[in-house]
Design a protein around this motif. Structure first.
Motif, mmCIF file in Angstrom:
data_model
loop_
_atom_site.group_PDB
_atom_site.id
_atom_site.type_symbol
_atom_site.label_atom_id
_atom_site.label_comp_id
_atom_site.label_asym_id
_atom_site.label_seq_id
_atom_site.Cartn_x
_atom_site.Cartn_y
_atom_site.Cartn_z
ATOM 1 N N LEU A 220 0.833 -1.200 0.000
ATOM 2 C CA LEU A 220 0.000 0.000 0.000
ATOM 3 C C LEU A 220 0.871 1.255 0.000
ATOM 4 O O LEU A 220 1.854 1.327 0.734
ATOM 5 N N PRO A 221 0.515 2.249 -0.789
ATOM 6 C CA PRO A 221 1.291 3.498 -0.795
ATOM 7 C C PRO A 221 1.118 4.261 0.515
ATOM 8 O O PRO A 221 0.137 4.069 1.238
ATOM 9 N N GLN A 222 2.072 5.129 0.810
ATOM 10 C CA GLN A 222 2.035 5.901 2.045
ATOM 11 C C GLN A 222 0.851 6.852 2.097
ATOM 12 O O GLN A 222 0.453 7.296 3.175
ATOM 13 N N THR A 223 0.284 7.159 0.943
ATOM 14 C CA THR A 223 -0.836 8.101 0.892
ATOM 15 C C THR A 223 -2.136 7.496 1.413
ATOM 16 O O THR A 223 -3.095 8.224 1.657
ATOM 17 N N VAL A 224 -2.181 6.169 1.568
ATOM 18 C CA VAL A 224 -3.391 5.521 2.088
ATOM 19 C C VAL A 224 -3.482 5.787 3.587
ATOM 20 O O VAL A 224 -2.599 5.417 4.356
ATOM 21 N N GLY A 225 -4.567 6.450 3.993
ATOM 22 C CA GLY A 225 -4.711 6.877 5.382
ATOM 23 C C GLY A 225 -5.191 5.780 6.319
ATOM 24 O O GLY A 225 -5.451 4.644 5.915
ATOM 25 N N THR A 226 -5.360 6.159 7.598
ATOM 26 C CA THR A 226 -5.727 5.197 8.635
ATOM 27 C C THR A 226 -7.103 4.597 8.404
ATOM 28 O O THR A 226 -7.307 3.396 8.592
ATOM 29 N N ARG A 227 -8.077 5.421 8.003
ATOM 30 C CA ARG A 227 -9.422 4.895 7.754
ATOM 31 C C ARG A 227 -9.396 3.826 6.669
ATOM 32 O O ARG A 227 -10.007 2.758 6.806
ATOM 33 N N HIS A 228 -8.679 4.115 5.588
ATOM 34 C CA HIS A 228 -8.630 3.161 4.488
ATOM 35 C C HIS A 228 -7.858 1.900 4.892
ATOM 36 O O HIS A 228 -8.225 0.784 4.493
ATOM 37 N N ARG A 229 -6.798 2.055 5.686
ATOM 38 C CA ARG A 229 -6.046 0.880 6.145
ATOM 39 C C ARG A 229 -6.901 0.014 7.070
ATOM 40 O O ARG A 229 -6.810 -1.218 7.057
ATOM 41 N N ALA A 230 -7.720 0.658 7.896
ATOM 42 C CA ALA A 230 -8.625 -0.091 8.769
ATOM 43 C C ALA A 230 -9.688 -0.819 7.946
ATOM 44 O O ALA A 230 -10.047 -1.967 8.243
ATOM 45 N N ALA A 231 -10.185 -0.157 6.905
ATOM 46 C CA ALA A 231 -11.195 -0.779 6.038
ATOM 47 C C ALA A 231 -10.623 -2.013 5.343
ATOM 48 O O ALA A 231 -11.261 -3.073 5.290
ATOM 49 N N ILE A 232 -9.407 -1.876 4.817
ATOM 50 C CA ILE A 232 -8.759 -3.018 4.163
ATOM 51 C C ILE A 232 -8.465 -4.109 5.183
ATOM 52 O O ILE A 232 -8.668 -5.303 4.921
ATOM 53 N N GLY A 233 -8.019 -3.710 6.381
ATOM 54 C CA GLY A 233 -7.661 -4.678 7.414
ATOM 55 C C GLY A 233 -8.829 -5.557 7.826
ATOM 56 O O GLY A 233 -8.690 -6.781 7.922
ATOM 57 N N ILE A 234 -10.000 -4.969 8.061
ATOM 58 C CA ILE A 234 -11.152 -5.762 8.503
ATOM 59 C C ILE A 234 -11.651 -6.673 7.390
ATOM 60 O O ILE A 234 -12.161 -7.766 7.648
ATOM 61 N N THR A 235 -11.470 -6.256 6.127
ATOM 62 C CA THR A 235 -11.911 -7.119 5.023
ATOM 63 C C THR A 235 -10.885 -8.195 4.694
ATOM 64 O O THR A 235 -11.212 -9.164 4.006
ATOM 65 N N GLU A 236 -9.650 -8.038 5.160
ATOM 66 C CA GLU A 236 -8.673 -9.122 5.079
ATOM 67 C C GLU A 236 -8.982 -10.201 6.110
ATOM 68 O O GLU A 236 -8.797 -11.393 5.860
ATOM 69 N N GLU A 237 -9.466 -9.769 7.287
ATOM 70 C CA GLU A 237 -9.726 -10.697 8.384
ATOM 71 C C GLU A 237 -11.085 -11.379 8.268
ATOM 72 O O GLU A 237 -11.303 -12.432 8.866
ATOM 73 N N SER A 238 -12.019 -10.792 7.534
ATOM 74 C CA SER A 238 -13.381 -11.312 7.478
ATOM 75 C C SER A 238 -13.966 -11.109 6.083
ATOM 76 O O SER A 238 -13.297 -10.623 5.179
ATOM 77 N N ASP A 239 -15.242 -11.474 5.924
ATOM 78 C CA ASP A 239 -15.915 -11.286 4.637
ATOM 79 C C ASP A 239 -16.735 -9.994 4.606
ATOM 80 O O ASP A 239 -17.608 -9.822 3.759
ATOM 81 N N ALA A 240 -16.458 -9.096 5.553
ATOM 82 C CA ALA A 240 -17.207 -7.841 5.632
ATOM 83 C C ALA A 240 -16.923 -6.938 4.431
ATOM 84 O O ALA A 240 -15.946 -7.111 3.712
ATOM 85 N N VAL A 241 -17.802 -5.962 4.257
ATOM 86 C CA VAL A 241 -17.639 -4.929 3.238
ATOM 87 C C VAL A 241 -17.547 -3.584 3.964
ATOM 88 O O VAL A 241 -18.359 -3.308 4.848
ATOM 89 N N ALA A 242 -16.549 -2.769 3.620
ATOM 90 C CA ALA A 242 -16.337 -1.491 4.298
ATOM 91 C C ALA A 242 -16.458 -0.334 3.316
ATOM 92 O O ALA A 242 -15.929 -0.395 2.208
ATOM 93 N N ILE A 243 -17.170 0.701 3.739
ATOM 94 C CA ILE A 243 -17.341 1.913 2.931
ATOM 95 C C ILE A 243 -16.609 3.049 3.632
ATOM 96 O O ILE A 243 -16.808 3.280 4.837
ATOM 97 N N VAL A 244 -15.760 3.749 2.895
ATOM 98 C CA VAL A 244 -14.939 4.817 3.467
ATOM 99 C C VAL A 244 -15.232 6.127 2.754
ATOM 100 O O VAL A 244 -15.281 6.178 1.521
ATOM 101 N N VAL A 245 -15.422 7.183 3.538
ATOM 102 C CA VAL A 245 -15.536 8.537 2.996
ATOM 103 C C VAL A 245 -14.330 9.323 3.491
ATOM 104 O O VAL A 245 -14.095 9.405 4.706
ATOM 105 N N SER A 246 -13.560 9.869 2.563
ATOM 106 C CA SER A 246 -12.363 10.616 2.928
ATOM 107 C C SER A 246 -12.734 12.000 3.442
ATOM 108 O O SER A 246 -13.495 12.729 2.804
#
Length: 269
Positions: A191-217
């Motif tokens: 992941l590039p350094q420009t990806v913020g904490t919200r987006h990293r958390a969204a990706i993280g939870i979908t790596e661990e589970s089958d959830a779907v995450a929606i992020v608004v910057s």
């Protein structure tokens, strides 16, 4: 000479193709994690062990063989999260959220309307929709809301200055289950350094589970969707609705989600 070689049957070919596919899928998954580097290291030790045995270097061969034996046990401990993710993917349902189709349609509509409004007002948000895998094992803290999911409730939760606006909101079935929750961050080194904490958390939870995450910057107002460790970026309301319907409602619609992403040529990470 050729007569001594058994002719492969159709089932032999099918068997080989299945094993090849499994190995490919596992390596593709491991390539996104730190596990691949360790596997390369184990392969090097294995090659050195064979060479040491061939050259009759008995002491070195003994050490390397025992190192491999211990290494297999260590791998189970070190890569327990990766093993859990793979098993979760195998057992993951191919259907959407566990509620009626009409209610799922309403949930998608409310999320899309809320995301569009928050995007316009530059309000940061992270909404996680639970599917088959229970998220209680992955979500830290959070305040139980247990309220009917509506556009107004989502905007109120994420409104700047409110106590719960910094965390993630968890949607379970047709209700807002928790707000202000903390999620595991992805460890994906690509992941590039420009990806913020919200987006990293969204990706993280979908790596661990089958959830779907929606992020608004909060900075740009851009809306993204994370699923299965991938991020679909820069979605307008129409595209967001199509993606969420494909992921959350019907199996038949989900088959077309990859085609949609290719067609629209969205930026993904």
């Amino acid at each position: 000479m050729l007569e001594l070689i058994p002719r492969p049957s159709l089932w032999d070919i099918v068997d080989l193709l299945i094993v090849t596919l499994i190995i490919y899928k596992v390596l593709t998954y491991l390539a996104q994690t730190r596990a691949l580097q360790v596997l390369v290291g184990i392969f090097v030790i294995l090659v050195l062990s064979v060479v040491a045995k061939f050259l009759h270097l008995y002491t070195l061969s003994f050490i390397l063989n025992n190192l491999l034996t211990i290494g297999i046990l260590a791998l189970i401990v070190i890569f327990q999260p990766e093993i859990r993710r793979i098993l979760a993917r195998i057992g993951e349902s191919q259907f959407g959220i566990t509620t009626s189709e009409a209610e799922a349609e309403r949930i998608v509509e409310e999320i899309v309307r809320a995301a569009a409004q928050m995007s316009e007002d530059r309000i940061g948000a992270l909404i996680v929709v639970e599917r088959e895998i229970d998220l209680d094992n992955y979500v830290e803290s959070g305040t139980v809301i247990d309220g009917k999911l509506t556009k107004e409730l989502l905007i109120t939760i994420f409104w700047p200055g409110t106590p719960l606006h910094d965390g993630a909101t968890i949607v379970r079935k047709e209700r807002v289950y928790k707000a202000g929750a903390f999620l595991p961050l992805t460890l994906n080194p690509k992941l590039p350094q420009t990806v913020g904490t919200r987006h990293r958390a969204a990706i993280g939870i979908t790596e661990e589970s089958d959830a779907v995450a929606i992020v608004v910057s909060e900075e740009t107002g851009a809306v993204s969707v994370a699923y299965s460790g991938k991020l679909i970026k820069n979605l307008d309301p129409q595209k967001l609705k199509k993606v969420l319907k494909g992921l959350l409602i019907k199996k038949s619609e989900k088959r077309g989600i990859l085609g949609f992403m290719r067609k629209e040529n969205e930026e993904t990470v």
